[in-house]
Scaffold this motif. Structure first.
Motif, PDB file in Angstrom:
ATOM      1  N   ASP A  50       8.124   6.628  44.195  1.00  6.23           N
ATOM      2  CA  ASP A  50       8.045   6.163  42.813  1.00  6.23           C
ATOM      3  C   ASP A  50       9.345   6.398  42.058  1.00  6.23           C
ATOM      4  OD1 ASP A  50       5.426   5.371  43.267  1.00  6.23           O
ATOM      5  OD2 ASP A  50       4.539   7.091  42.223  1.00  6.23           O
ATOM      6  N   SER A  69      12.861   1.626  40.912  1.00  9.92           N
ATOM      7  CA  SER A  69      11.903   2.670  40.590  1.00  9.92           C
ATOM      8  C   SER A  69      10.545   2.036  40.339  1.00  9.92           C
ATOM      9  CB  SER A  69      12.379   3.419  39.348  1.00  9.92           C
ATOM     10  OG  SER A  69      11.391   4.279  38.869  1.00  9.92           O
ATOM     11  N   GLU A  70       9.503   2.779  40.610  1.00  8.80           N
ATOM     12  CA  GLU A  70       8.150   2.315  40.322  1.00  8.80           C
ATOM     13  C   GLU A  70       7.716   2.756  38.924  1.00  8.80           C
ATOM     14  OE1 GLU A  70       6.290   0.253  42.419  1.00  8.80           O
ATOM     15  OE2 GLU A  70       8.235   0.204  43.423  1.00  8.80           O
ATOM     16  N   THR A  71       8.645   3.372  38.195  1.00  7.63           N
ATOM     17  CA  THR A  71       8.388   3.784  36.813  1.00  7.63           C
ATOM     18  C   THR A  71       9.382   3.056  35.919  1.00  7.63           C
ATOM     19  OG1 THR A  71       9.964   5.626  36.797  1.00  7.63           O
ATOM     20  CG2 THR A  71       7.766   6.085  37.693  1.00  7.63           C
ATOM     21  N   SER A  72       9.325   3.339  34.659  1.00 12.04           N
ATOM     22  CA  SER A  72      10.282   2.715  33.732  1.00 12.04           C
ATOM     23  C   SER A  72      11.605   3.457  33.708  1.00 12.04           C
ATOM     24  CB  SER A  72       9.681   2.641  32.333  1.00 12.04           C
ATOM     25  OG  SER A  72       9.381   3.948  31.872  1.00 12.04           O
ATOM     26  N   ASP A  73      11.695   4.565  34.425  1.00  6.59           N
ATOM     27  CA  ASP A  73      12.911   5.363  34.464  1.00  6.59           C
ATOM     28  C   ASP A  73      13.938   4.746  35.391  1.00  6.59           C
ATOM     29  OD1 ASP A  73      11.703   7.258  32.795  1.00  6.59           O
ATOM     30  OD2 ASP A  73      10.916   8.382  34.516  1.00  6.59           O
ATOM     31  N   GLU A  74      15.192   5.158  35.192  1.00  6.56           N
ATOM     32  CA  GLU A  74      16.277   4.774  36.102  1.00  6.56           C
ATOM     33  C   GLU A  74      15.962   5.371  37.476  1.00  6.56           C
ATOM     34  OE1 GLU A  74      19.829   2.791  36.774  1.00  6.56           O
ATOM     35  OE2 GLU A  74      18.716   2.885  34.890  1.00  6.56           O
TER      36      GLU A  74
END
Length: 111
Positions: A31, A102-107
């Motif tokens: 992720d 990424s599987e999140t909104s983060d870098e």
């Protein structure tokens, strides 16, 4: 990392474009950041999901630094696949500036 002569390996920049890249890290690591075209099968699920891995092409196996992927590479080769360990894993991938998502909104980053 050195795992002996029995583990065929390539550097991160030697993974061919369009290769079957198998990421064997855990879900949280995946992720956080992974190669865009990688396939995720955690090492802990490999026995149950091995049929998902194609046997008609070379498999490039990656983890965080290369230890788990070396173990998986040996296991796959012993079971009839043609596999290569990606030396240095995703840490080296990121250091080489290769694309990550990424599987999140983060870098994306290597967890």
């Amino acid at each position: 990392m050195f795992f002996g002569q029995d583990v065929p390996a390539v550097g991160v920049t030697e993974v061919p474009q369009g290769a079957y890249l198998l990421d064997v890290r855990e879900q949280d690591e995946w992720d956080a950041g992974h190669a865009p075209d990688a396939v995720h099968i955690p090492m802990s699920e490999l026995n149950d999901r091995a049929a998902e891995i194609p046997q008609d092409r070379e498999v490039y196996v990656v983890c965080r630094v290369g230890g788990r992927s070396a173990q998986v590479t040996v296991a796959l080769n012993n079971a009839g696949w043609t596999a290569r360990n990606v030396d240095g894993g995703m840490q080296q991938w990121a250091a080489a500036g290769l694309p990550m998502v990424s599987e999140t909104s983060d870098e994306p980053y290597v967890a």
